[in-house]
Write an enzyme that holds these catalytic residues in place. Sequence first.
Site, PDB file in Angstrom:
ATOM      1  CB  CYS A  70     -25.569  59.257   4.591  1.00  0.00           C
ATOM      2  SG  CYS A  70     -26.315  60.371   5.801  1.00  0.00           S
TER       3      CYS A  70
ATOM      4  CG  ASP B 263     -40.783  75.988 -14.874  1.00  0.00           C
ATOM      5  OD1 ASP B 263     -40.056  76.882 -15.345  1.00  0.00           O
ATOM      6  OD2 ASP B 263     -40.797  75.675 -13.673  1.00  0.00           O
TER       7      ASP B 263
ATOM      8  CB  CYS C  62     -28.757  57.621   8.248  1.00  0.00           C
ATOM      9  SG  CYS C  62     -28.704  57.640   6.435  1.00  0.00           S
TER      10      CYS C  62
ATOM     11  CB  CYS D 210     -31.193  60.866   7.446  1.00  0.00           C
ATOM     12  SG  CYS D 210     -29.472  61.276   7.029  1.00  0.00           S
TER      13      CYS D 210
ATOM     14  CB  CYS E 283     -28.677  61.318   3.080  1.00  0.00           C
ATOM     15  SG  CYS E 283     -29.225  59.664   3.541  1.00  0.00           S
TER      16      CYS E 283
END
Length: 418
Positions: free
Chosen positions: A214, A337, A217, A200, A197
């Site tokens: 979620c 990278d 929350c 949260c 999430c």
Amino acid sequence: MSELPLRAQLASVLGRSAAGLSRATGRGDGSVIGGRVALKVQPDLLSRLSRGRRLALVSATNGKTTTTRLISQALREFGAVATNEQGANMPTGHITALSTEKSAVNGVLEVDEKYLPQVIEATQPAFVVLMNLSRDQMDRASEINLLAKKWRTALGKTNTHVIANADDPLVAWAGLGAPNATWVSAGQRWKEDSWCCPECGAHLNRESDPHWECPECGLARPQAAWAVDNDDDTLVAPDGQRIKLQLNLPGDANRANAAIAAATAAGYGMHPERTIERLREIRSVAGRYTSVVTMGVEVRLLLAKNPAGWLESFAVLDPPRVPVILGVNAQVPDGKDTSWLWDVDYRVLRDRRVFVMGERRTDLALRLETDGVPFEVADRVDEVLGRLKSERPDITKVDVIANYTAFQQIRTAYGRVQ
């Protein structure tokens, strides 16, 4: 568009002249250098050029250039469109695009994800179009949760209308920061960056795709007004009307791009049926999905810059009898990278002939070997075609998947095909 002050007019003229000189000398399309020159003369030129226009800013990790082109194609129904649909997606490119079409009321600007908050503040757009967020250029890009937070904060400071993919939790969370939003169920094949999430940090429940929520929350997928039915190749409009897409661009990702484009064009007052008619005219975008015939073989070019993009490219490959060439560089525009190669599942390529090329072909070869994918090393596309023709004179098609600079090198070898 309001009349520019004399200094801003001078900056715009000098920028266009620099861009034209760049094109004439073969140094590029001039989008970046033109903007740089103009900014030297008038630092707030982007803001000035944006006044009096209805702008749509398009941002995402994948599909920005294509969706910008699709929206622009639709809006040309109403007249000239100021756009950077060739991909110069930082403020310098935006200035060149707006300076080139000085009288265009409508504009569609592709915006690099990192620059979106800055460009929102400068342009005060009518619409902000958000499609997806995933890992990309990890040596120089922000961590994507931080990027989503910056988007959300910027959107909360404006009256812009967001058009966003409800199926991507990071995008939805960012878009929920805006005062107004239209939600599109555009799908999300790559989910590896959005299991948690963004509000949260709890683990998201994603068992009933495309719904997500979620349990901690309560953050949940917004209700979508627009949707794509990939099984039926159909766009579902807010009134329930189902419109066959029948695009000439391949794959689910482009159906998603078309749905986002239709929702955006509707914000400008365009009926979705007419939008889709116009989108069917597009067969390639800045070389993407273009096919060129060389040595009697059709070579199709696919761009893939990160794990999510490679996954979408694999989904549109021709049957296994068609060989595939994979090209990877690690220049500044690609990100130096290459560890992201280990996030891609290459096992889907085990049943086909695979060639690797590019500056980082050794990295790619090691990754393929780990996934049990046989491969051959090559320097150029025509070298691969020569080998194939000597063994299979009847071969007619080859797919090429390459990241950004590798793609551009191959495209340039064929005369920068459109």
